[in-house]
Structures are given as C-alpha cells and as structure tokens.
Design a protein around this motif. Sequence first.
Motif, PDB file in Angstrom:
ATOM      1  N   LYS A  96      81.950 -10.639  -2.232  1.00  0.00           N
ATOM      2  CA  LYS A  96      83.300 -10.980  -1.769  1.00  0.00           C
ATOM      3  C   LYS A  96      83.986  -9.771  -1.147  1.00  0.00           C
ATOM      4  CE  LYS A  96      86.076 -13.345  -4.426  1.00  0.00           C
ATOM      5  NZ  LYS A  96      86.755 -13.921  -5.618  1.00  0.00           N
ATOM      6  N   THR A  97      83.829  -8.597  -1.761  1.00  0.00           N
ATOM      7  CA  THR A  97      84.431  -7.378  -1.229  1.00  0.00           C
ATOM      8  C   THR A  97      83.860  -7.059   0.153  1.00  0.00           C
ATOM      9  OG1 THR A  97      84.794  -6.508  -3.454  1.00  0.00           O
ATOM     10  CG2 THR A  97      84.772  -4.907  -1.663  1.00  0.00           C
ATOM     11  N   ALA A  98      82.557  -7.175   0.292  1.00  0.00           N
ATOM     12  CA  ALA A  98      81.916  -6.914   1.586  1.00  0.00           C
ATOM     13  C   ALA A  98      82.410  -7.903   2.642  1.00  0.00           C
ATOM     14  CB  ALA A  98      80.397  -6.986   1.452  1.00  0.00           C
ATOM     15  N   MET A  99      82.544  -9.173   2.260  1.00  0.00           N
ATOM     16  CA  MET A  99      83.032 -10.184   3.197  1.00  0.00           C
ATOM     17  C   MET A  99      84.453  -9.857   3.645  1.00  0.00           C
ATOM     18  SD  MET A  99      84.027 -14.154   2.582  1.00  0.00           S
ATOM     19  CE  MET A  99      85.364 -13.552   1.581  1.00  0.00           C
ATOM     20  N   LYS A 100      85.315  -9.479   2.692  1.00  0.00           N
ATOM     21  CA  LYS A 100      86.704  -9.137   3.035  1.00  0.00           C
ATOM     22  C   LYS A 100      86.739  -7.914   3.940  1.00  0.00           C
ATOM     23  CE  LYS A 100      88.814 -11.220  -1.027  1.00  0.00           C
ATOM     24  NZ  LYS A 100      89.517 -11.025  -2.280  1.00  0.00           N
ATOM     25  N   TRP A 101      85.892  -6.940   3.673  1.00  0.00           N
ATOM     26  CA  TRP A 101      85.830  -5.734   4.490  1.00  0.00           C
ATOM     27  C   TRP A 101      85.453  -6.106   5.932  1.00  0.00           C
ATOM     28  CZ3 TRP A 101      87.573  -1.019   3.617  1.00  0.00           C
ATOM     29  CH2 TRP A 101      87.190   0.004   4.477  1.00  0.00           C
ATOM     30  N   ARG A 102      84.423  -6.961   6.069  1.00  0.00           N
ATOM     31  CA  ARG A 102      84.020  -7.411   7.422  1.00  0.00           C
ATOM     32  C   ARG A 102      85.174  -8.136   8.107  1.00  0.00           C
ATOM     33  NH1 ARG A 102      79.470  -9.003   4.504  1.00  0.00           N
ATOM     34  NH2 ARG A 102      80.102 -11.183   4.633  1.00  0.00           N
ATOM     35  N   HIS A 103      85.888  -8.961   7.351  1.00  0.00           N
ATOM     36  CA  HIS A 103      87.027  -9.691   7.922  1.00  0.00           C
ATOM     37  C   HIS A 103      88.082  -8.716   8.422  1.00  0.00           C
ATOM     38  CE1 HIS A 103      90.192 -12.658   8.426  1.00  0.00           C
ATOM     39  NE2 HIS A 103      90.968 -11.835   7.736  1.00  0.00           N
ATOM     40  N   TRP A 104      88.408  -7.708   7.619  1.00  0.00           N
ATOM     41  CA  TRP A 104      89.422  -6.738   8.025  1.00  0.00           C
ATOM     42  C   TRP A 104      88.976  -5.963   9.269  1.00  0.00           C
ATOM     43  CZ3 TRP A 104      89.778  -4.915   2.328  1.00  0.00           C
ATOM     44  CH2 TRP A 104      90.608  -5.779   1.622  1.00  0.00           C
ATOM     45  N   GLU A 105      87.693  -5.580   9.317  1.00  0.00           N
ATOM     46  CA  GLU A 105      87.174  -4.883  10.493  1.00  0.00           C
ATOM     47  C   GLU A 105      87.297  -5.764  11.734  1.00  0.00           C
ATOM     48  OE1 GLU A 105      83.234  -3.926   9.139  1.00  0.00           O
ATOM     49  OE2 GLU A 105      83.822  -1.867   8.618  1.00  0.00           O
ATOM     50  N   GLU A 106      86.935  -7.040  11.589  1.00  0.00           N
ATOM     51  CA  GLU A 106      87.047  -7.973  12.720  1.00  0.00           C
ATOM     52  C   GLU A 106      88.503  -8.139  13.139  1.00  0.00           C
ATOM     53  OE1 GLU A 106      85.068 -11.748  12.214  1.00  0.00           O
ATOM     54  OE2 GLU A 106      83.315 -10.773  11.317  1.00  0.00           O
ATOM     55  N   GLU A 107      89.405  -8.220  12.165  1.00  0.00           N
ATOM     56  CA  GLU A 107      90.820  -8.390  12.492  1.00  0.00           C
ATOM     57  C   GLU A 107      91.360  -7.162  13.220  1.00  0.00           C
ATOM     58  OE1 GLU A 107      94.983  -9.804  10.403  1.00  0.00           O
ATOM     59  OE2 GLU A 107      93.108 -10.063   9.306  1.00  0.00           O
ATOM     60  N   VAL A 108      90.957  -5.973  12.786  1.00  0.00           N
ATOM     61  CA  VAL A 108      91.386  -4.746  13.474  1.00  0.00           C
ATOM     62  C   VAL A 108      90.868  -4.758  14.909  1.00  0.00           C
ATOM     63  CG1 VAL A 108      91.052  -2.236  13.566  1.00  0.00           C
ATOM     64  CG2 VAL A 108      91.678  -3.323  11.408  1.00  0.00           C
ATOM     65  N   GLU A 109      89.603  -5.124  15.095  1.00  0.00           N
ATOM     66  CA  GLU A 109      89.041  -5.189  16.452  1.00  0.00           C
ATOM     67  C   GLU A 109      89.773  -6.224  17.306  1.00  0.00           C
ATOM     68  OE1 GLU A 109      86.867  -3.154  17.991  1.00  0.00           O
ATOM     69  OE2 GLU A 109      87.103  -2.012  16.137  1.00  0.00           O
ATOM     70  N   LEU A 110      90.107  -7.356  16.716  1.00  0.00           N
ATOM     71  CA  LEU A 110      90.848  -8.392  17.425  1.00  0.00           C
ATOM     72  C   LEU A 110      92.203  -7.867  17.880  1.00  0.00           C
ATOM     73  CD1 LEU A 110      90.736 -11.446  18.193  1.00  0.00           C
ATOM     74  CD2 LEU A 110      91.931 -11.868  16.038  1.00  0.00           C
ATOM     75  N   GLU A 111      92.895  -7.147  17.005  1.00  0.00           N
ATOM     76  CA  GLU A 111      94.206  -6.584  17.345  1.00  0.00           C
ATOM     77  C   GLU A 111      94.080  -5.505  18.422  1.00  0.00           C
ATOM     78  OE1 GLU A 111      97.191  -7.733  16.459  1.00  0.00           O
ATOM     79  OE2 GLU A 111      96.175  -9.285  15.300  1.00  0.00           O
ATOM     80  N   LYS A 112      93.057  -4.679  18.331  1.00  0.00           N
ATOM     81  CA  LYS A 112      92.830  -3.650  19.353  1.00  0.00           C
ATOM     82  C   LYS A 112      92.566  -4.294  20.713  1.00  0.00           C
ATOM     83  CE  LYS A 112      90.998   0.115  16.509  1.00  0.00           C
ATOM     84  NZ  LYS A 112      89.788   0.908  16.199  1.00  0.00           N
ATOM     85  N   ASP A 113      91.759  -5.356  20.699  1.00  0.00           N
ATOM     86  CA  ASP A 113      91.448  -6.062  21.940  1.00  0.00           C
ATOM     87  C   ASP A 113      92.714  -6.678  22.531  1.00  0.00           C
ATOM     88  OD1 ASP A 113      89.553  -7.192  23.889  1.00  0.00           O
ATOM     89  OD2 ASP A 113      90.070  -9.125  22.940  1.00  0.00           O
ATOM     90  N   PHE A 114      93.523  -7.318  21.695  1.00  0.00           N
ATOM     91  CA  PHE A 114      94.780  -7.906  22.167  1.00  0.00           C
ATOM     92  C   PHE A 114      95.694  -6.827  22.724  1.00  0.00           C
ATOM     93  CE2 PHE A 114      99.223  -9.088  21.374  1.00  0.00           C
ATOM     94  CZ  PHE A 114      99.302 -10.218  22.181  1.00  0.00           C
ATOM     95  N   ASP A 115      95.786  -5.691  22.006  1.00  0.00           N
ATOM     96  CA  ASP A 115      96.633  -4.586  22.450  1.00  0.00           C
ATOM     97  C   ASP A 115      96.189  -4.076  23.824  1.00  0.00           C
ATOM     98  OD1 ASP A 115      98.825  -2.766  21.858  1.00  0.00           O
ATOM     99  OD2 ASP A 115      97.271  -1.198  21.745  1.00  0.00           O
ATOM    100  N   ALA A 116      94.887  -3.928  24.018  1.00  0.00           N
ATOM    101  CA  ALA A 116      94.376  -3.457  25.314  1.00  0.00           C
ATOM    102  C   ALA A 116      94.694  -4.446  26.428  1.00  0.00           C
ATOM    103  CB  ALA A 116      92.865  -3.224  25.216  1.00  0.00           C
ATOM    104  N   LYS A 117      94.513  -5.730  26.164  1.00  0.00           N
ATOM    105  CA  LYS A 117      94.797  -6.748  27.181  1.00  0.00           C
ATOM    106  C   LYS A 117      96.288  -6.818  27.479  1.00  0.00           C
ATOM    107  CE  LYS A 117      90.710  -9.507  26.302  1.00  0.00           C
ATOM    108  NZ  LYS A 117      90.128 -10.697  25.704  1.00  0.00           N
ATOM    109  N   LEU A 118      97.110  -6.687  26.461  1.00  0.00           N
ATOM    110  CA  LEU A 118      98.562  -6.694  26.668  1.00  0.00           C
ATOM    111  C   LEU A 118      98.983  -5.478  27.489  1.00  0.00           C
ATOM    112  CD1 LEU A 118     101.287  -8.027  26.118  1.00  0.00           C
ATOM    113  CD2 LEU A 118     101.403  -6.717  23.977  1.00  0.00           C
TER     114      LEU A 118
END
Length: 130
Positions: A96-118
């Motif tokens: 569960k911890t590993a899954m949450k960590w992957r989720h947080w990494e994906e969310e950070v990447e998603l936010e970075k991608d949105f920030d770059a596009k914005l």
Amino acid sequence: MYLQEQFFKDQIKIIHESRDAKEESFERLQQEERDKVKQSYVNPSNGEEKKYRSAEIDNFIKSQEKEMEEFVEERDIDGDRDPETDMLIKAHEDNKTAMKWRHWEEEVELEKDFDAKLTQLMEKYSPHCA
C-alpha cells in the motif's frame, strides 16, 4: 469525482468488513473445535480413563494454541522475526505504501506537466515587448 472516490472507499470498507467477519468466523470455528474435543471426553468411566482423556484435551489445547500463535505471527507485524520473512500484514502495508508513493509521483508529474502547458499558453497570449 467525489462520487467515484466515495465508490472506491465504500468498496474498501466492504472488503474490510468482510475480512473482519471472516476472522470472527475463523476464531469461532477454533473455539467450536476446542469445545467439541472437550465434549467428546465427557463422563469417563474410570480414573485412569479420566487422566488419559484429560491429557488428550490438554495436548489438543496446547497444539491449537501453538497453531494460533503461529497464525498470529504470520499475520501480524512482528519486529522480532527474521526481516526476510514475508509477514502478511507487513507485506500488505508495504504494498500500500509503495502504491501511494507511485500515486504521489504521478500526481507531481501531472502537476508539472499542467504547469508547463499553462506557462506555454500564457507565453502565447502575453504581450510581446519589442
């Protein structure tokens, strides 16, 4: 989005409730088995038989208690055990911890991608100074 999140939380809650019910049933089954053994040795005909049956009941109870201790050790997190031993709950928590960590990494990447596009969009519509 809220409804989807609630749906998944409800599914997890159902799984947890089902697991709790299974564990209760398992414990009840163990107790019934112990009671069954005790009942089968009721009213021995003589003192020698009474001793023998009493010893058998004690042996069964000790055996059952040992098995339950082993079950609990395998199920629960136990810092005294060999770290290489996969214990069910610890392994589950680690997953569960590993899954949450992957989720947080994906969310950070998603936010970075949105920030770059914005940023690109804002640059496209920014007044250009000559």
